[in-house]
Enzyme design. Structure first.
Site, short mmCIF file in Angstrom:
data_model
loop_
_atom_site.label_atom_id
_atom_site.label_comp_id
_atom_site.label_asym_id
_atom_site.label_seq_id
_atom_site.Cartn_x
_atom_site.Cartn_y
_atom_site.Cartn_z
N GLY A 51 58.86 49.83 3.18
CA GLY A 51 58.71 51.35 2.88
C GLY A 51 58.32 51.68 1.43
O GLY A 51 57.20 51.82 1.09
N SER A 71 55.69 43.79 3.94
CA SER A 71 55.54 45.11 3.19
C SER A 71 56.30 45.06 1.77
O SER A 71 56.51 43.98 1.25
CB SER A 71 55.52 46.28 4.10
N TYR A 72 57.05 46.34 1.64
CA TYR A 72 57.85 46.56 0.49
C TYR A 72 58.98 45.47 0.44
O TYR A 72 59.57 45.26 -0.62
CB TYR A 72 58.37 47.97 0.49
N ASP A 124 44.71 43.88 7.08
CA ASP A 124 45.33 45.07 6.33
C ASP A 124 44.89 45.36 5.38
O ASP A 124 44.44 44.51 4.53
CB ASP A 124 46.82 44.49 6.51
N HIS A 136 48.73 44.91 9.34
CA HIS A 136 49.97 44.82 8.48
C HIS A 136 51.26 44.19 9.12
O HIS A 136 51.83 43.43 8.62
CB HIS A 136 50.21 46.36 7.90
#
Length: 489
Positions: free
Chosen positions: A117, A213-214, A411, A463
């Protein structure tokens, strides 16, 4: 540190175990469970304090047992969910969802999954549309089995982190406006230690961390916390390694790699590409107005209406969240989206159903807001974000952990070029040169093995790699757990 922040509107899926109507009725009343367990304890023949302690832990586990989710198909494995308090003073408690392996859970490793996020839910993403045992039907009223669920190979623990994400909560409202990398890692460590106390059968079990991701920050940072903790304490958390996908890694290289991906995939013009590289200083905390302007022009006038997280797949046209925009921020705040952006809508319908929350032992404090796939408050107020995770990679490679990094190649948010630029600056020695790996008869992607790290691409994945290419992601995961090279044929 400079980076791109893509803001989309989220939506997601779900999961949970089964049973007949009698079981479903039984599970709705925890008092029955407590009474039944009390009877067992009364009639147990135990004189040692150790046995009493084990019985108490069994009781705590049973309180978290999921006996059936609304609309869930039958399963043979056990599931648990609930809360672990990580800070009594502030009233911070993290929500977890644990799915044991489909076969021989006592012989299989434990894997913690984290979404990023920052501020997005591992229940919404990882559990519900990527690696969890279930998928959510479009009606948001029933579940179906995921053929390539990762709990076929391991016991999977999903954590909604930090407090304020999903069902995880804090009683101190200021916590929502000062979250950051450091506290997230510390709270996750405390969660794991206390969860192990509740589930002592997983102490000393072979343990791995995974995410995307994060979570490219969360996963290595937590691995470092555990590694440091283990230097002075018994290795209750028997960490063997971690695996991350489309991972935010280094502000500078991520920024340059992202713009390069846009240009090399014909998403932006030559002029915009040159202008962004000219006016944007990827090492600064704040971007200039000229930089913001050239990026905004490229995104708003050259991208077109595409899913930035999967540039070759259709976008959702029915959702009220269908319109998207991109925001330029001074720190890395990447949001994640799915193959069908509408799936997040399905998840938000499902997880806000009272009967679902009751079955999951969730929202027990009546949180004054709806469950959402991502928390806008956390994203807007994220306080500390490490400029580069590369120093942590170097430290954990030296510690001998198994480290894999993978990247879905469609992505454009945290693209393969960003990851390759970052990893190249670790200056690792190549052990096995670049080669195509296979999932069945098809090329699953490409990989290169370094001294201390394995990098792999996943062909045709966006992603959320396990969502777009579940079979290939499953092959990747199996190879990682086994510590083997990806198949060459």
């Amino acid at each position: 540190m400079f980076a791109f922040a893509f803001v989309t509107h989220e939506r997601r899926i779900c999961e949970k175990p089964c049973g007949g109507n009698a079981i479903m009725a039984f599970q709705t009343n925890k008092a029955h469970v407590l009474f039944f367990l009390s009877l067992l304890l009364m009639f147990s023949i135990s004189s040692s304090t150790t046995t009493l302690s084990v019985s108490t832990k069994d009781k705590e586990q049973e309180l978290d047992r999921i006996l059936g989710l609304p609309g869930q198909p039958p399963v043979t494995f056990s599931q648990f969910s609930g809360y672990v308090t990580v800070n009594e003073h502030h009233g911070r408690a993290l929500f977890y969802w644990f799915t044991e392996a489909t076969t021989s859970p006592h012989n299989k490793p434990l894997v913690l999954w984290l979404n990023g996020g920052p501020g997005c839910s591992s229940v919404a993403y990882g559990a519900s549309e990527e690696i969890g045992p279930f998928r959510l039907n479009k009606s948001a009223s029933s579940l179906y089995l995921n053929k390539y669920a990762w709990n076929r190979e391991a016991n999977i623990l999903f954590l909604e982190s930090p407090a304020g994400v999903g069902f995880s909560y804090t009683n101190t409202s200021s916590d929502l406006k000062n979250s950051g990398d450091k506290r997230t890692a510390q709270d996750a460590l405390i969660f794991l230690l206390r969860w192990m106390s509740r589930f002592p059968q997983y102490k000393y079990r072979e343990f791995y961390i995974a995410g995307e991701s994060y979570a490219g920050h969360y996963v290595p940072q937590l691995a470092k916390k555990i590694n440091d903790y283990n230097k002075q304490n018994p290795h209750i958390l028997n960490l063997k390694g971690f695996i991350v996908g489309n991972a935010v890694t280094d502000n500078y290289y991520d920024g340059v790699g992202t713009v390069t991906y846009w240009w090399s995939h014909s998403m932006i013009s030559d002029q915009s590409y040159k202008s962004i590289l000219k006016y944007c200083n990827f090492t600064e905390d704040k971007t200039s107005k000229k930089c913001d302007d050239v990026v905004s022009y490229a995104v708003n006038h050259e991208f077109g209406n595409i899913d930035q997280y999967s540039i070759y797949t259709p976008t959702c046209t029915t959702s009220h969240n269908a319109s998207r925009h991109i925001r330029f921020k001074s720190s890395i705040l990447h949001r994640i989206s799915g193959y069908d952006p509408c799936t997040e809508d399905y998840a938000e319908k499902y997880y806000n159903r009272p009967e679902v929350q009751k079955a999951m032992h969730a929202n027990v404090t009546n949180i004054p807001y709806k469950w959402t796939a991502c928390s806008d408050v956390l994203i807007k107020h994220w306080k500390d974000s490490e400029v580069s995770i590369l120093p942590i990679y170097k430290e954990l490679i030296a510690a001998g952990l198994r480290i894999w990094v993978f990247s879905g190649d469609t992505d454009s948010v945290v693209p393969v070029t960003a990851t390759r630029f970052s990893l190249n600056h670790l200056n690792l020695t190549i052990k096995t040169r670049w080669y195509p790996w296979y999932s069945g008869p098809q090329v699953g992607g490409w990989t290169e093995v370094y001294d201390g790290l394995t990098f792999a691409t996943v062909r045709g994945a966006g992603h959320e790699v396990p969502l777009f290419q579940p079979k290939r992601a499953y092959t990747l995961f199996r190879s990682f757990l086994a510590g083997k090279h990806l198949p060459k044929s």
